[in-house]
Design a protein around this motif. Structure first.
Motif, PDB file in Angstrom:
ATOM      1  N   ASN A   1      65.946  -3.957 -90.984  1.00 57.42           N
ATOM      2  CA  ASN A   1      65.967  -2.525 -90.713  1.00 57.42           C
ATOM      3  C   ASN A   1      64.611  -2.028 -90.226  1.00 57.42           C
ATOM      4  O   ASN A   1      63.575  -2.412 -90.760  1.00 57.42           O
ATOM      5  N   LEU A   2      64.647  -1.167 -89.226  1.00 55.72           N
ATOM      6  CA  LEU A   2      63.427  -0.652 -88.604  1.00 55.72           C
ATOM      7  C   LEU A   2      63.364   0.864 -88.741  1.00 55.72           C
ATOM      8  O   LEU A   2      64.400   1.541 -88.815  1.00 55.72           O
ATOM      9  N   LEU A   3      62.148   1.397 -88.749  1.00 49.14           N
ATOM     10  CA  LEU A   3      61.938   2.828 -88.929  1.00 49.14           C
ATOM     11  C   LEU A   3      61.087   3.372 -87.797  1.00 49.14           C
ATOM     12  O   LEU A   3      60.039   2.823 -87.465  1.00 49.14           O
ATOM     13  N   ASN A   4      61.569   4.459 -87.206  1.00 45.84           N
ATOM     14  CA  ASN A   4      60.848   5.135 -86.141  1.00 45.84           C
ATOM     15  C   ASN A   4      59.780   6.063 -86.741  1.00 45.84           C
ATOM     16  O   ASN A   4      59.915   6.523 -87.879  1.00 45.84           O
ATOM     17  N   ILE A   5      58.734   6.348 -85.971  1.00 47.07           N
ATOM     18  CA  ILE A   5      57.642   7.212 -86.424  1.00 47.07           C
ATOM     19  C   ILE A   5      58.146   8.567 -86.899  1.00 47.07           C
ATOM     20  O   ILE A   5      57.579   9.174 -87.813  1.00 47.07           O
ATOM     21  N   PHE A   6      59.236   9.055 -86.290  1.00 45.06           N
ATOM     22  CA  PHE A   6      59.786  10.359 -86.663  1.00 45.06           C
ATOM     23  C   PHE A   6      60.803  10.270 -87.794  1.00 45.06           C
ATOM     24  O   PHE A   6      61.521  11.232 -88.070  1.00 45.06           O
ATOM     25  N   GLY A   7      60.896   9.092 -88.426  1.00 41.62           N
ATOM     26  CA  GLY A   7      61.728   8.959 -89.616  1.00 41.62           C
ATOM     27  C   GLY A   7      63.152   8.528 -89.383  1.00 41.62           C
ATOM     28  O   GLY A   7      63.972   8.587 -90.309  1.00 41.62           O
ATOM     29  N   PHE A   8      63.491   8.079 -88.170  1.00 46.11           N
ATOM     30  CA  PHE A   8      64.847   7.596 -87.899  1.00 46.11           C
ATOM     31  C   PHE A   8      64.931   6.117 -88.267  1.00 46.11           C
ATOM     32  O   PHE A   8      64.272   5.281 -87.655  1.00 46.11           O
ATOM     33  N   GLY A   9      65.745   5.795 -89.261  1.00 45.13           N
ATOM     34  CA  GLY A   9      65.925   4.410 -89.662  1.00 45.13           C
ATOM     35  C   GLY A   9      67.175   3.830 -89.023  1.00 45.13           C
ATOM     36  O   GLY A   9      68.174   4.536 -88.832  1.00 45.13           O
ATOM     37  N   TYR A  10      67.129   2.555 -88.674  1.00 44.34           N
ATOM     38  CA  TYR A  10      68.315   1.924 -88.105  1.00 44.34           C
ATOM     39  C   TYR A  10      68.307   0.418 -88.357  1.00 44.34           C
ATOM     40  O   TYR A  10      67.262  -0.169 -88.658  1.00 44.34           O
ATOM     41  N   ALA A  11      69.487  -0.166 -88.259  1.00 41.10           N
ATOM     42  CA  ALA A  11      69.661  -1.602 -88.478  1.00 41.10           C
ATOM     43  C   ALA A  11      69.548  -2.331 -87.151  1.00 41.10           C
ATOM     44  O   ALA A  11      70.370  -2.116 -86.250  1.00 41.10           O
ATOM     45  N   ARG A  12      68.548  -3.182 -87.022  1.00 38.49           N
ATOM     46  CA  ARG A  12      68.360  -3.940 -85.789  1.00 38.49           C
ATOM     47  C   ARG A  12      69.554  -4.875 -85.557  1.00 38.49           C
ATOM     48  O   ARG A  12      70.029  -5.526 -86.473  1.00 38.49           O
ATOM     49  N   GLY A  13      70.023  -4.921 -84.335  1.00 40.76           N
ATOM     50  CA  GLY A  13      71.119  -5.819 -83.971  1.00 40.76           C
ATOM     51  C   GLY A  13      72.489  -5.326 -84.346  1.00 40.76           C
ATOM     52  O   GLY A  13      73.489  -6.023 -84.100  1.00 40.76           O
ATOM     53  N   ASN A  14      72.585  -4.143 -84.940  1.00 42.97           N
ATOM     54  CA  ASN A  14      73.883  -3.637 -85.401  1.00 42.97           C
ATOM     55  C   ASN A  14      74.901  -3.583 -84.262  1.00 42.97           C
ATOM     56  O   ASN A  14      74.656  -2.994 -83.217  1.00 42.97           O
ATOM     57  N   GLY A  15      76.053  -4.247 -84.486  1.00 48.51           N
ATOM     58  CA  GLY A  15      77.121  -4.255 -83.501  1.00 48.51           C
ATOM     59  C   GLY A  15      77.015  -5.356 -82.462  1.00 48.51           C
ATOM     60  O   GLY A  15      77.940  -5.552 -81.671  1.00 48.51           O
ATOM     61  N   GLU A  16      75.901  -6.097 -82.476  1.00 46.39           N
ATOM     62  CA  GLU A  16      75.719  -7.176 -81.506  1.00 46.39           C
ATOM     63  C   GLU A  16      76.454  -8.448 -81.951  1.00 46.39           C
ATOM     64  O   GLU A  16      76.626  -8.692 -83.138  1.00 46.39           O
ATOM     65  N   LYS A  17      76.852  -9.245 -80.974  1.00 47.04           N
ATOM     66  CA  LYS A  17      77.405 -10.566 -81.258  1.00 47.04           C
ATOM     67  C   LYS A  17      76.286 -11.458 -81.775  1.00 47.04           C
ATOM     68  O   LYS A  17      75.186 -11.486 -81.210  1.00 47.04           O
ATOM     69  N   ASP A  18      76.536 -12.174 -82.847  1.00 53.48           N
ATOM     70  CA  ASP A  18      75.517 -13.062 -83.405  1.00 53.48           C
ATOM     71  C   ASP A  18      75.515 -14.382 -82.642  1.00 53.48           C
ATOM     72  O   ASP A  18      76.359 -15.245 -82.849  1.00 53.48           O
TER      73      ASP A  18
ATOM     74  N   PHE B   1      55.931   0.811 -87.999  1.00 54.86           N
ATOM     75  CA  PHE B   1      57.063   1.568 -87.471  1.00 54.86           C
ATOM     76  C   PHE B   1      57.233   1.292 -85.976  1.00 54.86           C
ATOM     77  O   PHE B   1      56.332   0.793 -85.322  1.00 54.86           O
ATOM     78  N   VAL B   2      58.394   1.625 -85.444  1.00 52.19           N
ATOM     79  CA  VAL B   2      58.700   1.355 -84.037  1.00 52.19           C
ATOM     80  C   VAL B   2      58.842   2.662 -83.262  1.00 52.19           C
ATOM     81  O   VAL B   2      58.909   3.755 -83.843  1.00 52.19           O
ATOM     82  N   ASN B   3      58.896   2.558 -81.948  1.00 57.10           N
ATOM     83  CA  ASN B   3      59.065   3.737 -81.099  1.00 57.10           C
ATOM     84  C   ASN B   3      60.536   4.027 -80.803  1.00 57.10           C
ATOM     85  O   ASN B   3      60.930   5.176 -80.610  1.00 57.10           O
ATOM     86  N   GLU B   4      61.360   2.983 -80.764  1.00 52.17           N
ATOM     87  CA  GLU B   4      62.762   3.122 -80.382  1.00 52.17           C
ATOM     88  C   GLU B   4      63.614   3.632 -81.545  1.00 52.17           C
ATOM     89  O   GLU B   4      63.191   3.625 -82.692  1.00 52.17           O
ATOM     90  N   ILE B   5      64.813   4.067 -81.210  1.00 49.92           N
ATOM     91  CA  ILE B   5      65.832   4.313 -82.227  1.00 49.92           C
ATOM     92  C   ILE B   5      67.135   3.702 -81.711  1.00 49.92           C
ATOM     93  O   ILE B   5      67.280   3.398 -80.525  1.00 49.92           O
ATOM     94  N   HIS B   6      68.079   3.536 -82.613  1.00 51.33           N
ATOM     95  CA  HIS B   6      69.389   3.002 -82.244  1.00 51.33           C
ATOM     96  C   HIS B   6      70.433   4.004 -82.699  1.00 51.33           C
ATOM     97  O   HIS B   6      70.524   4.328 -83.886  1.00 51.33           O
TER      98      HIS B   6
END
Length: 364
Positions: free
Chosen positions: A150-167, A330-335
Motif C-alpha cells: 500500500n502506498l500513500l500520496n503526499i495529500f493523504g490518498f492511500g491506495y493498494a498498488r497493483g489493485n485489479g491487475e493480472k498477477d 510517500f508517492v506523487n501518484e494516486i490510484h
C-alpha cells in the motif's frame, strides 16, 4: 581445519530455519457477524506450517453465533467476546493478550497459504524492525492482485498498488512501502507495543485505520515492507463500489490523518496546493453526484477539531521523524477505484494531484 563459506552458509541457514520453526506467532482475528467467512478463514489458518502459532479470536459483539460456533469447532482458539463493536480498536485486546514473539492481524474473510507466516517471520529476521504485509490476491480470482503493497500520496490518498491487475510476476520483489494493508499486518509484538494501540477514539471509524497505523509507525521511524512470498487471499475491496457515505468517510478520515500527523508549519506551507486540489476534487465529486458528501465531511471536521487537536498532541509526544523525513516515503501518484475512473475528468484530477504533489515535494 578450514571451514568453507558454503558450509558456514548452510549452518547459518539451519540456525535461521530453526529460529523460525521455534518462534510463536499470535494470529489475531476480529469477527463481527461474519458467519459466511470466519470458519473458512480459520480452516486455512490451522493449516499453517513451518512455525508455532496461537489463534486469538476477538468477537466484536456478534449476534449470529459465529464465534461460539468457531470455538466449538476449534477449541484451541482463545476467544474474547466484546459486548459492543469496537471496530479495529478490538485488535488492542489481541495486543494485550498475545503470547507470541510475533503477531499478525488477519481479517476474518481472508484465507492464507500454509507458509504465509513462515515467510513473514523469515522476512522480518532478514530485514529487521517494521510492519509487514504479504501479497494480497482476490479470493474469487487469485490471478488478480488485491494489493502488492500500500502506498500513500503526499495529500493523504492511500491506495493498494497493483489493485485489479493480472498477477504476472510484476511485483515479486521485497521492498519498502508507505503502509501495510489492513487485511494482514505482521510484526514482532515488541514493535507493535512500541507503536501502540490502534485508534481507540473512534475518530477513524470504518475507514483509514490502516493508513493511520502505518503513518503512526513511520512517525516513530518504523517503516513498512511488502513481502511477496507470503500470500493471502481476500475478497475484492468494497471501496470499488463507492457511495456518498463512503466518500464522506474517506474524505473526513483522510483529513483527520493529515491534521493529526502533519505539523501546522507543513499544512501552512502546502495550503495553496491544498486549495487547488480540494477544489478540483470537489468538482470531480459533483460530476459523480457525490459533492454533498465532501461538504458534510468538511463540517464534520469542524465539529471534531478539538478532538483531532488533542489526538495530534498525544501523537507528537512520541514522534521521532519530521515531516520532511516522512514525506520521502510517500508517492506523487494516486490510484482511483474502477468505479471512480471511467471518465476523462478522472484522469484530469489524477494529473492535478500528481503535478501538485511534485510541486509540494520541492518545498521540503
Amino acid at each position: 581445519m578450514l571451514i568453507s563459506s558454503k558450509n558456514i552458509k548452510i549452518r547459518m541457514d539451519e540456525i535461521h530455519n530453526s529460529k523460525i520453526e521455534n518462534s510463536l506467532v499470535s494470529v489475531v482475528i476480529l469477527n463481527y457477524n461474519d458467519v459466511n467467512h470466519i470458519e473458512k478463514c480459520l480452516d486455512s489458518v490451522f493449516r499453517t506450517t513451518g512455525c508455532k502459532f496461537e489463534v486469538i479470536l476477538i468477537d466484536n459483539g456478534s449476534t449470529d453465533g459465529s464465534s461460539l460456533a468457531c470455538k466449538e469447532k476449534f477449541p484451541q482458539i482463545r476467544l474474547f467476546q466484546n459486548k459492543e463493536n469496537l471496530a479495529m480498536a478490538g485488535r488492542n485486546i489481541g495486543i494485550d493478550n498475545a503470547k507470541g514473539e510475533y503477531i499478525v492481524f488477519l481479517d476474518s474473510d481472508a484465507t492464507v497459504e500454509p507458509d504465509w507466516i513462515q515467510n513473514l517471520v523469515k522476512s522480518y529476521l532478514s530485514h529487521g524492525i517494521g510492519l509487514y504485509q504479504g501479497k494480497i490476491l482476490e479470493a474469487d480470482d487469485p490471478t488478480i492482485i488485491g494489493s502488492s503493497g500500500n502506498l500513500l500520496n503526499i495529500f493523504g490518498f492511500g491506495y493498494a498498488r497493483g489493485n485489479g491487475e493480472k498477477d504476472i510476476g510484476q511485483y515479486e520483489e521485497f521492498e519498502q512501502i508507505s503502509f501495510p494493508v489492513g487485511a494482514c499486518l505482521f510484526s514482532s509484538l515488541e514493535t507493535i507495543k512500541k507503536i501502540g494501540y490502534f485508534d481507540e477514539s473512534n475518530l477513524l471509524y470504518l475507514m483509514y485505520d490502516d493508513v493511520d497505523y502505518g503513518w503512526k509507525a513511520l512517525s516513530l521511524d518504523i517503516p513498512s515492507f511488502y513481502e511477496p512470498k507470503s500470500v493471502v487471499y481476500h475478497p475484492k475491496s468494497t471501496s470499488s463500489k463507492l457511495n456518498s457515505h463512503k466518500i464522506f468517510l474517506l474524505e473526513r478520515n483522510r483529513w483527520i490523518c493529515l491534521m493529526s500527523y502533519y505539523s501546522t508549519k507543513t499544512l501552512v506551507k502546502i495550503f495553496p496546493s491544498f486549495l487547488l486540489l480540494e477544489f478540483s476534487l470537489f468538482l470531480f465529486l459533483i460530476i459523480k453526484g457525490m459533492g454533498l458528501a465532501k461538504i458534510k465531511a468538511f463540517f464534520s471536521l469542524l465539529k471534531m477539531y478539538s478532538s483531532i487537536k488533542q489526538r495530534k498532541i498525544q501523537l507528537n509526544k512520541k514522534r521521532k521523524l519530521s515531516d520532511n523525513e516522512i514525506i520521502i516515503h510517500f508517492v506523487n501518484e494516486i490510484h482511483l477505484s474502477e468505479a471512480m475512473s471511467k471518465n476523462k475528468f478522472s484522469f484530469f484530477v489524477c494529473s492535478v494531484i500528481k503535478s501538485l504533489s511534485k510541486t509540494v515535494r520541492r518545498l521540503f
